[in-house]
Every structure is written in structure tokens, then in C-alpha cells.
Design an enzyme around this catalytic site. Structure first.
Site, PDB file in Angstrom:
ATOM      1  N   LYS A 271       4.348   0.363 -14.596  1.00  0.00           N
ATOM      2  CA  LYS A 271       3.406   0.174 -13.502  1.00  0.00           C
ATOM      3  C   LYS A 271       2.888   1.509 -12.971  1.00  0.00           C
ATOM      4  O   LYS A 271       1.820   1.592 -12.407  1.00  0.00           O
ATOM      5  CB  LYS A 271       4.037  -0.661 -12.389  1.00  0.00           C
ATOM      6  CG  LYS A 271       5.175  -0.017 -11.662  1.00  0.00           C
ATOM      7  CD  LYS A 271       5.655  -0.925 -10.536  1.00  0.00           C
ATOM      8  CE  LYS A 271       6.814  -0.290  -9.779  1.00  0.00           C
ATOM      9  NZ  LYS A 271       7.373  -1.176  -8.759  1.00  0.00           N
ATOM     10  N   ARG A 272       3.668   2.547 -13.193  1.00  0.00           N
ATOM     11  CA  ARG A 272       3.233   3.886 -12.799  1.00  0.00           C
ATOM     12  C   ARG A 272       1.971   4.313 -13.571  1.00  0.00           C
ATOM     13  O   ARG A 272       1.124   5.020 -13.054  1.00  0.00           O
ATOM     14  CB  ARG A 272       4.336   4.910 -13.068  1.00  0.00           C
ATOM     15  CG  ARG A 272       5.485   4.813 -12.115  1.00  0.00           C
ATOM     16  CD  ARG A 272       5.458   5.955 -11.096  1.00  0.00           C
ATOM     17  NE  ARG A 272       6.300   5.633  -9.953  1.00  0.00           N
ATOM     18  CZ  ARG A 272       5.816   5.212  -8.779  1.00  0.00           C
ATOM     19  NH1 ARG A 272       4.525   5.090  -8.592  1.00  0.00           N
ATOM     20  NH2 ARG A 272       6.623   4.934  -7.783  1.00  0.00           N
TER      21      ARG A 272
END
Length: 515
Positions: A271-272
Site C-alpha cells: 500500500k506504500r
RNA sequence: GGCCCGUUCGUCUAAGGGCUAGGACACCACCCUUUCACGGUGGUGAUACGGGUUCGAAUCCCGUACGGGCUACCA
């Protein structure tokens, strides 16, 4: 299709088991999609089971969020925590008491043992055995001889500890030297040497099962026939195979398929990556209630569910032809798990947008009405006339890759531009042109019919009369109506805007241009 | 470190022992368009390396390199 039916010879039943830890990423949705397609193809059941055996990681609202995502993507399960079937409960926390008996059975049969080591004991074990060539020591057959468990302790000691309610876990006892081989629908034969594997915890000290125990017990009780999961599970597959062998028999085990990973710019998509590289990684927006951190979703970014499904399906699979655009029905017809690749696929946002663009072009103005309206309203543009909105959508959809592009492409139909791109008009502006537009208003006022072709003809006619090249007047007209150098053919805009509004915008612009 | 999985244009991929290794995204050029796009035509660009097997290898086998995953009382 030729289907290798589950040994249980029952209906095909597949399941998706997300953990409610927040967010539903690309890989997760693709797993659901493949499950869904496979189930539909074989007239089977698609089950949603919630992996919430680790309550400390549970995030409030995550379960509902997952359901919302599946709803949007059109991948609604037949049996789920909210829409139950005959195999519930579907939350593992609600099934807690089921697992202990199987773990105890394994101990009784000599395939597992009690371990009384504290977290500190384990930490100490790891530091004492850590060497340069072995940076992460495992609780394996060599180490278990040195720890506090039902193998090193006497039977009476163990009984005493258990009777006193001593904290303990149950670990699988890895066989000394055995080769575990199984068939994967995507990769064929895969094998492991058990002497290199560790004694994984099956039942935790709090009485909850780990994934290893839960997945086997649940799949058995829910009569799962095919199990699809990410490739990251491949290393723990031998544990699951062994448990199937000990508990229920290999002949009842589901067929496995380990799906290739979806990669970001640097390894497994995280998700980063989304925040870092500016693309969505979740199906829908997700705000972590604990950190308030927002991770963007495809839906809010302006993707159509059809495009989302399409691009996901093609990330690791294709039908062997050169076709790339597939509707849900076509996917259902043509998908085959055997054609899924074994190598990971890197996600490319540019290509993802291309898929969406193609789907926007495929859809009619009417089909796009609802989603576009929602986006416009979110941007303080309130279209009141659906038919009019539909016409504008039809006119501009070829230039929109994302649904959010409709904001820029259609807003000027609803709100007259205030700031005009005068810089691209002024240098070539003169009294002759101002004169032309003043006269053009009169022409418009007397127009016999109001359509793009007629309007363009009278525009050109007047220009010729005035001895100005029509081309030199089109850009100013565009800026007058739209505010800048973009948008669909200018006379189509005039047609939709109507006589009165066009006149108003010309008047307004003339005051701006002549300054 | 150990184990497992993988490796065709920058990216997603086709070709399952036999055409000049095909398509799509991206990029570039031209055409269309006196806006921005769409569209059309064309172009740059790949079988990781080394051995084998074979008349013939991107394709089968072995090794090497590289990439990824796993190595928690997380999933």
C-alpha cells in the site's frame, strides 16, 4: 472445459479468506476474481470466510469495507459472514472451539506436541542459535530437543503443567526426513524436504488457531474443493499438506493453485507503493481508523468496475489470443486457471488507465450517467437535466481515461468559465475580430436551425464576408465558451450550450479580450 | 544464510521442438484535426548467461547469474 473434479466428488466450492486488517489490495481482489470466475464456470459455490484469528490486528470496519469492495466489483459471494449458507459460522473467531479438538487429536496421534516456552524463551533461543550462516534459527527438530515441551518433559510433568493451566501452544512435529509433494494447478509438482522445515505453531496460547490449522480444518468442514491463494503461501503449503494427511486424508484435500504475485515497482505491491508512485492499490478508498491514513482506491480514482475486473484478470492470465478487452461474461467463458502464469506480474498504472479508457469508450452516455453524475456532484456541479448531461457525456467520453476526467471535460457546460485563457487569444486579437463576434451574435439570433453543422456554416460564411480566415476565429470562440484550449469540437459545444448562453459567454469574453 | 518459486521488448504478454519471435501499454515520427483528445499509418525495442539433447531449442535437461517470496504464538 475439462475439469479435474475434486476427489470428494462434490460440487465445486471455492473460498476467499481475507483478514480484516484494513484495505483490500489488487492481489486480494484478483484472488476473489479468479475464485469467482472458476466457481461460476463450474456452477459452484463461492464462499467468503473471514480470517480474524489474530484479534490484535483486527481493524474496526474492515469487514464491511471488504463487502463494499466486492459489491462494487460485482464479486458478491454466495456464502459470506453477512449472507450465510450451510457451513457457518464464517468468522474464524466464532469457530474458535472447533480447532482445539483437531489440535489435540494431532498430539494424541504423535504428529504434534505441547510447547510451554515463553516468548522470552523463544527470543533467547533465537539469539543463542543465531550465526552468520543461520540468521534466523527455527524451532525445528534439532532445537525442540532443547526446549520445554511434551517431547523433552516427562508425561507426568506435562500433565501437571496442563492441569495447572500453564500457558502453552501446540506445534506440529515435522517428520525427520520426508519429501512432501503436491500438485499445484498452476505450477505442477512442487516438493519440499521436511527436514528443512520448522515446527510451526498450530494452536496459539490464547486458544486461537494459526492460519495453518484453521485453513485445513475450515476447508475440510466447508467442503472446499479448490483453494486459490497467493504465491507467498507456497512455502507453508507442506505444513498444510501434512495436516491434511494426518487429519482427513490426502484424498479429500482440495486442489491447490498458488497465484503469481502482483509486483509494484520494487517487489510485492504494497500500500506504500500507492502513495509513493501516485496510483491506487486498493479497490476502494480506505482510511485506517487508528492512524487516519488514507489509501486511495480505484473506485474513487475514477475506474469503472468492468475495467478494474478486466485489468486485474489480465494481470497474470490471458486466453492465448490477442484479445485484451473482456467483459465479465467473456471472462467467465474464457478464463482457465491452468493458463494463469507462474511468474509475478508488475502492475502498470498507465496500462490500467488504458483499460479504463477503453471501457469508457465502450459505454453509452446513458450507462455512464450515474457514475459521472456522482463525480460531478462531488465537485459541486449539480446537473439538473439528465438528458442534457447524457449528451455532454456522449460528446466528451473519448477524451476521458478516468471518470474524474469528466469534471474538467464537462464542467463548462454547467458553469460558465470565469477565468479565460486570454494569453492564447490576445496576441492575435484585433478590432476586426471583435467586430466579427459582435455580428456573429446577430447571426446566431436569427439562426433558422440550431445544430452544429448549420452553425459552423454560418460562422464560416460570415468570416469569409469579413475577410478573416475561419480558423483564426475558432480558437477565440473556444476560449470564450470553454475557458481554455481543450474540449470537443467547438460547434458541438455551441449547439449544446444554446443561443442564450452562447451569446452571454461571447459578451463576457469580449470585455476580457479587449483589455 | 536456508528453503521455495520464477526469468521473452522499459511494462503486460503470444508462440506447448520448425515462418522474419506476434500483439498491447508507454515512447518517437507522420497523417487526420486551425483546441485538447480519439483515430489511422509507420518506427525504436526482447528470448539473462553457459553447457547439453536434437536435423532443428524461446520452447526439453543441467549449471550459473539475476529477481521475487517465505523463514512470527501475522495472515
Amino acid at each position: 472445459m475439462a475439469l479435474s473434479l475434486h476427489p470428494m466428488n462434490k460440487k465445486v466450492r471455492v473460498r476467499f479468506a481475507p483478514s480484516p486488517t484494513g484495505g483490500l489490495h489488487l492481489g486480494g481482489v484478483r484472488t476473489v476474481l479468479y475464485n469467482y470466475l472458476f466457481a461460476k464456470q463450474n456452477n459452484g459455490d463461492f464462499i467468503l470466510r473471514i480470517e480474524d484469528t489474530d484479534q490484535s490486528r483486527y481493524v474496526a470496519g474492515a469487514e464491511e469495507y471488504i463487502m463494499d469492495c466486492l459489491q462494487w466489483a460485482g464479486l458478491v459471494p454466495d456464502e459470506s459472514p453477512v449472507k450465510g449458507g450451510n457451513y457457518g459460522p464464517y468468522r474464524q473467531s466464532e469457530r474458535k472451539k472447533l480447532y482445539r479438538q483437531y489440535a489435540e487429536q494431532l498430539v494424541a496421534d504423535g504428529h504434534a506436541y505441547y510447547a510451554f516456552d515463553t516468548p522470552e524463551d523463544l527470543e533467547q533461543m533465537r539469539t543463542t542459535f543465531r550465526t552468520d550462516t543461520n540468521p534466523s534459527p527455527q524451532y525445528d527438530r534439532a532445537v525442540r530437543e532443547k526446549m520445554r515441551n511434551s517431547i523433552t518433559l516427562t508425561a507426568t510433568e506435562v500433565k501437571k503443567l496442563l492441569d495447572n493451566g500453564a500457558k502453552h501452544v501446540i506445534r506440529i512435529k515435522m517428520p525427520t526426513h520426508e519429501t512432501v509433494t503436491f500438485h499445484d494447478m498452476i505450477r505442477g509438482e512442487v516438493s519440499f524436504d521436511t527436514s528443512l522445515l520448522d515446527d510451526k505453531v498450530l494452536l496459539k496460547a490464547d486458544g486461537m488457531p494459526t492460519y495453518h490449522l484453521a485453513v485445513v480444518v475450515d476447508d475440510y468442514l466447508m467442503e472446499i474443493s479448490h483453494a486459490f491463494r497467493g504465491e507467498e503461501w507456497l512455502p507453508s503449503a507442506p505444513v498444510h499438506i501434512l495436516l491434511w494427511k494426518y487429519l482427513f486424508g490426502l484424498e479429500k484435500m482440495p486442489l491447490w493453485a498458488h497465484l503469481p504475485l502482483i509486483l509494484g515497482p520494487n517487489g510485492k505491491l504494497s500500500k506504500r507503493d500507492g502513495a509513493k508512485y501516485g496510483f491506487p492499490v486498493f479497490a476502494m478508498n480506505w482510511t485506517d481508523p487508528n492512524t487516519n491514513e488514507l489509501v486511495e482506491g480505484f473506485r474513487e480514482k475514477g475506474f469503472l468496475p468492468e475495467a478494474f475486473i478486466n485489468l486485474l484478470a489480465l494481470l497474470g492470465w490471458n486466453d492465448g489470443s490477442e484479445q485484451e478487452l473482456f467483459s465479465r461474461e467473456e471472462l467467465q467463458e474464457k478464463f482457465s486457471i491452468e493458463r494463469v502464469h507462474s511468474g509475478g506480474a508488475r502492475f502498470d498504472y498507465e496500462k490500467a488507465k488504458w483499460f479504463n479508457h477503453e471501457w469508457i469508450k465502450r459505454k453509452s452516455g446513458n450507462e455512464l450517467l450515474a457514475p459521472v453524475k456522482e463525480i460531478l456532484q462531488g465537485n459541486a456541479i449539480i446537473p439538473t437535466d439528465d438528458l442534457f448531461l447524457e449528451k455532454t457525456i456522449e460528446l466528451v467520453k473519448d477524451r476521458c481515461s478516468l471518470l474524474t476526467d469528466f469534471v474538467q471535460q464537462t464542467s463548462f457546460f454547467f458553469i460558465a468559465p470565469v477565468e479565460l485563457d486570454t494569453a492564447s487569444v490576445k496576441p492575435k486579437w484585433n478590432d476586426g475580430k471583435a467586430d466579427f463576434f459582435n455580428e456573429f451574435k446577430t447571426v446566431l439570433g436569427n439562426a433558422s436551425s440550431w445544430d452544429a453543422v448549420t452553425l459552423e456554416n454560418s460562422f464560416k460564411e460570415l468570416a469569409t464576408q469579413k475577410n478573416i480566415k475561419p480558423g483564426e476565429l475558432q480558437l477565440p470562440l473556444r476560449v470564450m465558451l470553454v475557458g481554455g484550449k481543450f474540449g470537443p469540437p467547438v460547434f458541438n459545444i455551441v449547439e449544446l450550450l444554446g443561443k442564450e448562453e452562447t451569446g452571454k459567454r461571447i459578451d463576457y469574453a469580449l470585455t476580457k479580450f479587449s483589455i
